[in-house]
Design an enzyme around this catalytic site. Structure first.
Site, PDB file in Angstrom:
ATOM      1  N   HIS A 165       0.825  -1.215   0.000  1.00 11.92           N
ATOM      2  CA  HIS A 165       0.000   0.000   0.000  1.00 11.92           C
ATOM      3  C   HIS A 165       0.856   1.260   0.000  1.00 11.92           C
ATOM      4  O   HIS A 165       0.454   2.295  -0.546  1.00 11.92           O
ATOM      5  CB  HIS A 165      -0.910   0.011   1.228  1.00 11.92           C
ATOM      6  CG  HIS A 165      -2.108  -0.860   1.130  1.00 11.92           C
ATOM      7  ND1 HIS A 165      -3.294  -0.444   0.548  1.00 11.92           N
ATOM      8  CD2 HIS A 165      -2.333  -2.129   1.555  1.00 11.92           C
ATOM      9  CE1 HIS A 165      -4.193  -1.417   0.623  1.00 11.92           C
ATOM     10  NE2 HIS A 165      -3.632  -2.451   1.229  1.00 11.92           N
ATOM     11  N   ASP A 172      -7.662  -1.602  -1.149  1.00  7.71           N
ATOM     12  CA  ASP A 172      -8.588  -2.563  -0.531  1.00  7.71           C
ATOM     13  C   ASP A 172     -10.000  -2.086  -0.837  1.00  7.71           C
ATOM     14  O   ASP A 172     -10.345  -0.936  -0.533  1.00  7.71           O
ATOM     15  CB  ASP A 172      -8.387  -2.604   0.983  1.00  7.71           C
ATOM     16  CG  ASP A 172      -7.032  -3.168   1.378  1.00  7.71           C
ATOM     17  OD1 ASP A 172      -6.434  -3.904   0.588  1.00  7.71           O
ATOM     18  OD2 ASP A 172      -6.572  -2.858   2.497  1.00  7.71           O
ATOM     19  N   GLU A 254      -6.281 -12.340   0.552  1.00  4.53           N
ATOM     20  CA  GLU A 254      -7.263 -11.317   0.935  1.00  4.53           C
ATOM     21  C   GLU A 254      -8.153 -10.991  -0.256  1.00  4.53           C
ATOM     22  O   GLU A 254      -7.692 -10.387  -1.237  1.00  4.53           O
ATOM     23  CB  GLU A 254      -6.555 -10.040   1.422  1.00  4.53           C
ATOM     24  CG  GLU A 254      -5.679 -10.262   2.649  1.00  4.53           C
ATOM     25  CD  GLU A 254      -4.916  -9.004   3.061  1.00  4.53           C
ATOM     26  OE1 GLU A 254      -4.915  -8.006   2.301  1.00  4.53           O
ATOM     27  OE2 GLU A 254      -4.307  -9.011   4.152  1.00  4.53           O
TER      28      GLU A 254
END
Length: 282
Positions: A165, A172, A254
């Site tokens: 990130h 996300d 994820e």
């Protein structure tokens, strides 16, 4: 000009002599000294700004919903995270433009994207690391990592000292059906329900049912976990497919985590704050 006025001006110019201190009295001098000491240093380093390749997402696509979790207490730490000054999604421009293209296609199908986190400063990652090392702080365990021993967060890959990130092209996010029904506000201290509980039991989110909530530290969050079937599987594939068409690659552990490729900054971890001033004028 009175003698007292001359002494005060002397102090303001920085020439605080013993005679001036005695004349004004210990209390008055102490007060003026405190003011002088509290003045900000002219040499203090300014906050870093983002390179011109970064942009606020809403400048590229204002229709994408933003629920920036790390500016709030509703996250696995339980408090706002260092470096998140404003609830604004910042990304490299190529990543933001790719999200815009995905959003255009999803809107035509009756959906919208919603981002939870975008660019993340290194100081926020450092906050996560400090929190993970404090094994006594488990205030959000019941919701976000009920089956994971906190001492395993590094070994199991849930927390790391660096994050993609921080390079600016990772996001996300999830998918929300139209028309949008707002998610109710989180109330700090409210009873917690495991993030992998059935949709009707866990914290309400206006997104499609993905099988777990965002930031759920559990193997059920793995995008292709075989236990995810039916509508939940369809929803995960909808998100992954819409983003893959535009150059995003999913992190297998994820379902919500995607990185735009090729990254403009594949090896640089930035630390400018999440705030509009960081990309002002871009």
């Amino acid at each position: 000009m009175t003698a007292l006025t001359r002494r005060i001006r002397t102090i303001r110019r920085g020439r605080l002599t013993g005679r001036a201190v005695r004349a004004l009295g210990a209390c008055a001098a102490a007060g003026l000294l405190a003011v002088t000491a509290a003045a900000p240093s002219a040499s203090a380093a300014p906050e870093p700004k983002a390179p011109r390749e970064f942009v606020a997402l809403d400048r590229v696509d204002p229709t994408i919903l933003q629920e920036m979790r790390y500016t709030t207490e509703h996250n696995f730490v339980g408090e706002p995270i260092d470096g998140y000054r404003q609830p604004v999604c910042i990304l490299t421009r190529p990543a933001a433009e790719a999200l815009h293209r995905a959003q255009t296609r999803l809107l035509a199908r009756g959906y919208t994207l919603k981002v939870y986190d975008c660019y993340r400063p290194q100081r926020a990652v450092d906050h996560f690391v400090r929190w993970a090392q404090d094994l006594a702080d488990e205030r959000m365990k019941q919701e976000f990592y009920p089956l994971v021993d906190k001492s395993r967060l590094f070994a199991d890959g849930y927390i790391a000292e660096k994050s993609g990130h921080s390079r600016g092209s990772t996001v996300d996010l999830t998918v929300v059906p139209l028309p949008v029904v707002p998610t109710r506000p989180y109330v700090p201290g409210e009873p917690q329900v495991p993030c992998f509980a059935p949709r009707e039991e866990r914290f309400p989110d206006n997104s499609l049912d993905m099988g777990t909530g965002f930031d759920c530290f559990d193997t059920l969050s793995h995008t292709d976990d075989p236990r995810i079937t039916g509508v939940q599987r369809v929803n995960r594939d909808l998100l992954r497919g819409a983003l893959a068409e535009q150059g995003f690659v999913n992190l297998p552990e994820e379902w919500w985590h995607f990185t735009f490729k090729p990254e403009p900054f594949p090896a640089t971890f930035f630390d400018f704050p999440v705030a509009r001033r960081s990309v002002a004028g871009h």
